[in-house]
Each structure stands twice: as structure tokens, then as C-alpha cells.
Design a protein around this motif. Structure first.
Motif, mmCIF file in Angstrom:
data_model
loop_
_atom_site.group_PDB
_atom_site.id
_atom_site.type_symbol
_atom_site.label_atom_id
_atom_site.label_comp_id
_atom_site.label_asym_id
_atom_site.label_seq_id
_atom_site.Cartn_x
_atom_site.Cartn_y
_atom_site.Cartn_z
ATOM 1 N N ARG A 163 -6.400 -2.288 -7.442
ATOM 2 C CA ARG A 163 -5.337 -1.865 -8.354
ATOM 3 C C ARG A 163 -4.247 -1.107 -7.577
ATOM 4 O O ARG A 163 -3.059 -1.315 -7.786
ATOM 5 C CB ARG A 163 -5.929 -0.991 -9.457
ATOM 6 C CG ARG A 163 -5.000 -0.765 -10.615
ATOM 7 C CD ARG A 163 -5.698 -0.044 -11.770
ATOM 8 N NE ARG A 163 -6.734 -0.884 -12.361
ATOM 9 C CZ ARG A 163 -8.034 -0.570 -12.396
ATOM 10 N NH1 ARG A 163 -8.473 0.562 -11.905
ATOM 11 N NH2 ARG A 163 -8.895 -1.387 -12.962
ATOM 12 N N ARG A 164 -4.685 -0.256 -6.647
ATOM 13 C CA ARG A 164 -3.706 0.478 -5.831
ATOM 14 C C ARG A 164 -2.906 -0.480 -4.947
ATOM 15 O O ARG A 164 -1.697 -0.360 -4.820
ATOM 16 C CB ARG A 164 -4.414 1.521 -4.961
ATOM 17 C CG ARG A 164 -4.761 2.782 -5.701
ATOM 18 C CD ARG A 164 -5.238 3.874 -4.767
ATOM 19 N NE ARG A 164 -6.421 3.487 -3.998
ATOM 20 C CZ ARG A 164 -7.676 3.621 -4.416
ATOM 21 N NH1 ARG A 164 -7.913 4.144 -5.599
ATOM 22 N NH2 ARG A 164 -8.681 3.257 -3.663
ATOM 23 N N GLU A 165 -3.596 -1.425 -4.317
ATOM 24 C CA GLU A 165 -2.920 -2.387 -3.440
ATOM 25 C C GLU A 165 -1.885 -3.215 -4.197
ATOM 26 O O GLU A 165 -0.812 -3.504 -3.675
ATOM 27 C CB GLU A 165 -3.931 -3.349 -2.817
ATOM 28 C CG GLU A 165 -4.794 -2.752 -1.765
ATOM 29 C CD GLU A 165 -5.817 -3.755 -1.241
ATOM 30 O OE1 GLU A 165 -5.651 -4.976 -1.473
ATOM 31 O OE2 GLU A 165 -6.783 -3.319 -0.599
ATOM 32 N N ASN A 166 -2.231 -3.627 -5.401
ATOM 33 C CA ASN A 166 -1.378 -4.535 -6.155
ATOM 34 C C ASN A 166 -0.363 -3.823 -7.048
ATOM 35 O O ASN A 166 0.467 -4.477 -7.671
ATOM 36 C CB ASN A 166 -2.233 -5.465 -7.027
ATOM 37 C CG ASN A 166 -3.004 -6.456 -6.188
ATOM 38 O OD1 ASN A 166 -2.668 -6.710 -5.042
ATOM 39 N ND2 ASN A 166 -4.054 -7.010 -6.754
ATOM 40 N N GLY A 167 -0.424 -2.512 -7.098
ATOM 41 C CA GLY A 167 0.480 -1.762 -7.958
ATOM 42 C C GLY A 167 1.927 -1.851 -7.488
ATOM 43 O O GLY A 167 2.214 -2.060 -6.304
ATOM 44 N N PHE A 168 2.833 -1.663 -8.416
ATOM 45 C CA PHE A 168 4.269 -1.752 -8.119
ATOM 46 C C PHE A 168 4.682 -0.778 -7.024
ATOM 47 O O PHE A 168 5.405 -1.122 -6.114
ATOM 48 C CB PHE A 168 5.078 -1.472 -9.391
ATOM 49 C CG PHE A 168 6.549 -1.374 -9.142
ATOM 50 C CD1 PHE A 168 7.304 -2.509 -8.936
ATOM 51 C CD2 PHE A 168 7.175 -0.146 -9.085
ATOM 52 C CE1 PHE A 168 8.663 -2.423 -8.686
ATOM 53 C CE2 PHE A 168 8.530 -0.038 -8.835
ATOM 54 C CZ PHE A 168 9.274 -1.188 -8.634
ATOM 55 N N PHE A 169 4.196 0.457 -7.102
ATOM 56 C CA PHE A 169 4.636 1.480 -6.173
ATOM 57 C C PHE A 169 3.990 1.368 -4.799
ATOM 58 O O PHE A 169 4.422 2.017 -3.862
ATOM 59 C CB PHE A 169 4.401 2.869 -6.761
ATOM 60 C CG PHE A 169 5.269 3.149 -7.950
ATOM 61 C CD1 PHE A 169 6.623 3.372 -7.786
ATOM 62 C CD2 PHE A 169 4.735 3.150 -9.216
ATOM 63 C CE1 PHE A 169 7.440 3.613 -8.876
ATOM 64 C CE2 PHE A 169 5.548 3.398 -10.321
ATOM 65 C CZ PHE A 169 6.894 3.620 -10.142
ATOM 66 N N SER A 170 2.945 0.544 -4.661
ATOM 67 C CA SER A 170 2.260 0.440 -3.371
ATOM 68 C C SER A 170 3.151 -0.137 -2.279
ATOM 69 O O SER A 170 2.935 0.124 -1.104
ATOM 70 C CB SER A 170 0.997 -0.409 -3.509
ATOM 71 O OG SER A 170 1.332 -1.738 -3.838
ATOM 72 N N SER A 171 4.153 -0.888 -2.657
ATOM 73 C CA SER A 171 5.034 -1.489 -1.652
ATOM 74 C C SER A 171 6.182 -0.569 -1.247
ATOM 75 O O SER A 171 6.942 -0.881 -0.337
ATOM 76 C CB SER A 171 5.610 -2.811 -2.176
ATOM 77 O OG SER A 171 6.416 -2.560 -3.313
ATOM 78 N N LEU A 172 6.300 0.570 -1.913
ATOM 79 C CA LEU A 172 7.385 1.502 -1.610
ATOM 80 C C LEU A 172 6.906 2.580 -0.634
ATOM 81 O O LEU A 172 5.792 3.060 -0.745
ATOM 82 C CB LEU A 172 7.880 2.165 -2.894
ATOM 83 C CG LEU A 172 8.402 1.230 -3.967
ATOM 84 C CD1 LEU A 172 8.738 2.021 -5.220
ATOM 85 C CD2 LEU A 172 9.604 0.462 -3.480
ATOM 86 N N PRO A 173 7.751 2.984 0.303
ATOM 87 C CA PRO A 173 7.371 4.022 1.260
ATOM 88 C C PRO A 173 7.481 5.421 0.639
ATOM 89 O O PRO A 173 8.344 6.223 1.008
ATOM 90 C CB PRO A 173 8.369 3.821 2.401
ATOM 91 C CG PRO A 173 9.591 3.276 1.727
ATOM 92 C CD PRO A 173 9.076 2.430 0.589
ATOM 93 N N LEU A 174 6.621 5.742 -0.291
ATOM 94 C CA LEU A 174 6.739 6.986 -1.045
ATOM 95 C C LEU A 174 6.539 8.229 -0.185
ATOM 96 O O LEU A 174 7.056 9.290 -0.510
ATOM 97 C CB LEU A 174 5.770 6.999 -2.221
ATOM 98 C CG LEU A 174 6.062 5.970 -3.313
ATOM 99 C CD1 LEU A 174 5.046 6.085 -4.433
ATOM 100 C CD2 LEU A 174 7.465 6.136 -3.855
ATOM 101 N N LYS A 175 5.803 8.109 0.922
ATOM 102 C CA LYS A 175 5.601 9.294 1.759
ATOM 103 C C LYS A 175 6.915 9.753 2.384
ATOM 104 O O LYS A 175 7.055 10.908 2.751
ATOM 105 C CB LYS A 175 4.561 9.040 2.841
ATOM 106 C CG LYS A 175 4.969 8.006 3.858
ATOM 107 C CD LYS A 175 3.868 7.786 4.863
ATOM 108 C CE LYS A 175 4.298 6.640 5.736
ATOM 109 N NZ LYS A 175 4.288 6.773 7.077
ATOM 110 N N ASP A 176 7.886 8.849 2.496
ATOM 111 C CA ASP A 176 9.198 9.182 3.057
ATOM 112 C C ASP A 176 10.240 9.452 1.975
ATOM 113 O O ASP A 176 11.405 9.674 2.273
ATOM 114 C CB ASP A 176 9.692 8.040 3.945
ATOM 115 C CG ASP A 176 8.757 7.761 5.111
ATOM 116 O OD1 ASP A 176 8.166 8.735 5.628
ATOM 117 O OD2 ASP A 176 8.609 6.594 5.494
ATOM 118 N N PHE A 177 9.837 9.416 0.722
ATOM 119 C CA PHE A 177 10.759 9.517 -0.402
ATOM 120 C C PHE A 177 11.051 10.981 -0.730
ATOM 121 O O PHE A 177 10.156 11.818 -0.774
ATOM 122 C CB PHE A 177 10.136 8.828 -1.620
ATOM 123 C CG PHE A 177 11.001 8.822 -2.825
ATOM 124 C CD1 PHE A 177 12.027 7.910 -2.951
ATOM 125 C CD2 PHE A 177 10.805 9.735 -3.840
ATOM 126 C CE1 PHE A 177 12.835 7.899 -4.079
ATOM 127 C CE2 PHE A 177 11.597 9.738 -4.968
ATOM 128 C CZ PHE A 177 12.620 8.817 -5.080
#
Length: 64
Positions: free
Chosen positions: A37-51
């Protein structure tokens, strides 16, 4: 400028292939449902650690 058209049939086949790969990984114990679920989630493709949010409505939220 290149304009591409969506091939709905190909998109459906690609999604089904991905579902089958996910199912095989689940059955092989390579990943659990939460991990998948985490892998396929919408936000998983975004670099949130740099956001960072630096402005809201064009107004800075803190001084630089």
C-alpha cells in the motif's frame, strides 16, 4: 511540442500486469499488504523528505 494520446487498452493492460506482479509478491511473502500500500500510494513517488512549505498564497511563512 509532442502531443500523445492515451491508449486506454494499453493502460488497462499495464494496470492489470502491475496487479498481477503485486499479487505474486504478496503470495511469495516479498511484501506485506501495508508495504505494498505504501509503495503504490500516490505520495510514495514524491520526494517528501525534501519537501518544505515556504509560502502560502505567495506570502512567506517565515523569514529566510
Amino acid at each position: 511540442m509532442k502531443i500523445e494520446r492515451l491508449d486506454a487498452g494499453k493502460r488497462a493492460r499495464d494496470k492489470q500486469d502491475a496487479r498481477e506482479r503485486d499479487q505474486a509478491r504478496l503470495e511469495a511473502g516479498e511484501v506485506d499488504r501495508d508495504g505494498l500500500r505504501r509503495e503504490n500510494g500516490f505520495f510514495s513517488s514524491l520526494p517528501l523528505k525534501d519537501f518544505r512549505i515556504v509560502a502560502i498564497g505567495g506570502k512567506p511563512i517565515r523569514k529566510p
